[in-house]
Design an enzyme around this catalytic site. Structure first.
Site, PDB file in Angstrom:
ATOM      1  CE1 TYR A 145      42.606  -6.695  45.488  1.00 30.47           C
ATOM      2  CE2 TYR A 145      41.883  -4.948  46.963  1.00 30.47           C
ATOM      3  CZ  TYR A 145      41.802  -5.594  45.746  1.00 30.47           C
ATOM      4  OH  TYR A 145      40.929  -5.155  44.785  1.00 30.47           O
ATOM      5  CG  ASP A 240      48.352  -0.460  50.059  1.00 31.28           C
ATOM      6  OD1 ASP A 240      47.662   0.466  50.533  1.00 31.28           O
ATOM      7  OD2 ASP A 240      47.884  -1.309  49.276  1.00 31.28           O
ATOM      8  CE  LYS A 268      40.230   0.139  52.097  1.00 32.05           C
ATOM      9  NZ  LYS A 268      39.107  -0.672  51.695  1.00 32.05           N
TER      10      LYS A 268
HETATM   11  N1  PMP Z   1      45.266  -1.319  49.243  1.00 28.53           N
HETATM   12  C1  PMP Z   1      44.724  -1.838  50.341  1.00 28.53           C
HETATM   13  C2  PMP Z   1      45.607  -2.149  51.501  1.00 28.53           C
HETATM   14  C3  PMP Z   1      43.355  -2.078  50.406  1.00 28.53           C
HETATM   15  O1  PMP Z   1      42.839  -2.613  51.509  1.00 28.53           O
HETATM   16  C4  PMP Z   1      42.542  -1.753  49.294  1.00 28.53           C
HETATM   17  C5  PMP Z   1      41.045  -1.989  49.304  1.00 28.53           C
HETATM   18  N2  PMP Z   1      40.534  -2.752  50.284  1.00 28.53           N
HETATM   19  C6  PMP Z   1      43.161  -1.205  48.158  1.00 28.53           C
HETATM   20  C7  PMP Z   1      44.514  -0.988  48.175  1.00 28.53           C
HETATM   21  C8  PMP Z   1      42.355  -0.845  46.956  1.00 28.53           C
HETATM   22  O2  PMP Z   1      41.568   0.262  47.211  1.00 28.53           O
HETATM   23  P1  PMP Z   1      40.248   0.558  46.336  1.00 28.53           P
HETATM   24  O3  PMP Z   1      39.288  -0.549  46.627  1.00 28.53           O
HETATM   25  O4  PMP Z   1      39.805   1.896  46.817  1.00 28.53           O
HETATM   26  O5  PMP Z   1      40.677   0.581  44.919  1.00 28.53           O
END
Ligand code: PMP
Length: 428
Positions: A145, A240, A268
């Site tokens: 994701y 990511d 995060k």
């Molecule tokens: N990349 C990863 C690996 C994530 O875990 C998340 C959110 N859980 C995102 C991108 C998206 O981040 P956001 O919810 O801050 O848009």
């Protein structure tokens, strides 16, 4: 858990005014049944709902709360920064300090730009990879994701997977067609893909340790293969590290595994709980961004002084406490208890952990990719989740998520958790 009267009435009201009653789908508890509780307050490893119920929390606001909730240095930094103004839209000193720290800590980052979420960070990496290479195709992996931007909501994990919608309505087919999805940990599939269309591929985006379909670890040599094949074909490798960055180590997975990607998406932990993301990488690629280059990207609130101050305070405190070492020790305590419990209860469920990130899959099949993760027994997970919640331990309300330990979890909290986990597994 049957919720208290305040949570129940708040959710009824929320459903009237907010789609599904929530501002992010996984919060709706659809996958585990029941209704979400509403939080009044959180401190350390604990949260209290509006009806006064106390819970030990392993969601940690989905990752950011690495020092636990409301850590004093972060709260003080927020107060101090806010006194001088909450947003300027003009450069401020915190942004420079944050950029310098990220470049010093994260091996693959030479230049960095701040954004407001992980979604923005990955979305900007994709545009940059396309702008830099002049190619359109993006490769991603099943169950990873990367936020909710159009081209990345293809075979996605996290809430998209939990709710059975890994592909979203509203994404034009022509756009999704530019995203090729491969199974994770499959070298042959990767080689075949590059053989067929290597010349079209702008970039490969990967959760360096996939943590949105449960927690999945790379097989030995897999990340090296990704590095090698992208380099060979002139494609941009994007890690990511929104989840793993500043959590599994100061410099993220790229520090642990010793492979630098071309671009990195972050979020995060660097925001200390404020809405923050960042993306960075090789200077020659980052210099393609406006105003120096032709790839446009911008943000009214990007580099926000309060958010930067919060993130900086959190990262400095982690460094001061040697937080990563502590998290690994706490993770090891939890691991020992869980493995022991599995043995005692005769369950051969799969357990994965890296530092403070963990996942117990309710399957006996070793999990190397999404197909394996989907063999999990979701009915048992659901029972387990509710048993733990009833007894005051809050794990993520989906099998396809990762748990987080914070430095505020004391060994006594972990011992209480182990007791509850044992009861829950015995009750299945
Ligand atoms: N990349 C990863 C690996 C994530 O875990 C998340 C959110 N859980 C995102 C991108 C998206 O981040 P956001 O919810 O801050 O848009």
């Amino acid at each position: 858990m049957s919720n208290g009267p305040l949570s129940t009435s708040l959710f009824a009201l929320a459903k009237k005014y907010i789609p599904g009653g929530v501002n992010s789908p996984v919060r709706a508890f659809r996958n585990v049944g029941g209704e979400p509780f509403f939080v009044r307050r959180a401190k350390g490893c604990r949260i209290w709902d509006v009806d006064g119920k106390e819970l030990i929390d392993y969601v940690g606001t989905w990752g950011p709360a690495i020092l636990g909730h409301a850590p004093l240095p972060v709260i003080e930094a927020i107060h101090n920064a806010a006194k001088d103004g909450v947003s300027f839209g003009i450069p401020n000193p915190y942004e420079v300090e944050m950029a310098k720290l990220i470049c010093e800590w994260v091996p693959g980052v030479e230049k960095v730009r701040m954004v407001n979420s992980g979604t923005e960070a990955t979305m900007s990496c994709i545009r940059l990879a396309r702008g830099f290479t002049g190619r359109d195709r993006i490769v991603k992996f099943d169950g990873c994701y990367h936020g909710h931007s159009d081209g990345l909501l293809v075979a996605a994990g996290s809430g998209a997977l939990t709710h059975g919608r890994p592909d979203s309505a509203g994404v034009p087919a022509a756009y999704a067609d530019l995203t090729t999805v491969l199974p994770y940990n499959d070298v042959a599939a990767l080689e075949e893909c590059f053989e067929k269309m290597g010349h079209e591929i702008a970039g490969v985006i990967v959760e360096s340790y996939p943590a949105n379909a449960g927690l999945i670890l790379p097989q030995p040599g897999y990340l090296a293969k990704l590095r090698e094949i992208t380099q060979k074909h002139g494609a941009v490798l994007i890690f990511d590290e929104v989840m793993t960055g500043f959590r599994v180590a100061k410099g993220g997975v790229q520090e642990l595994e010793n492979y630098s990607p071309d671009l990195t998406a972050m979020g995060k932990v660097i925001g200390g709980g404020m809405p923050v993301g960042a993306f960075g990488g090789r200077k020659d690629i980052m210099d393609m961004l406006a105003p120096d280059g032709p790839v446009y990207q911008a943000g009214t609130l990007s580099g926000n002084p309060v958010a930067m101050a919060a993130g900086l305070a959190q990262l400095r405190e982690m460094e001061k406490q040697q937080g990563w070492k502590r998290l690994d020790e706490l993770g090891a305590i939890m691991e020992e208890a869980v493995l022991d419990t599995l043995k005692q209860t005769g369950r051969n469920y799969q357990w994965y952990r890296v530092g403070s990130m963990f996942c117990l899959f309710f399957t006996e099949t070793p999990v190397r990719n999404l197909t394996d993760a989907k063999t999990s027994d979701l009915v048992s997970f659901r029972k387990f989740f509710h048993h733990c919640l009833d007894k005051g331990v809050y794990f993520a309300p989906s099998q396809f998520e990762t748990g987080f330990i914070s430095t505020a979890h004391a060994p006594e909290d972990l011992a209480r958790t182990a007791e509850v986990v044992r009861e829950a597994l015995l009750a299945l």
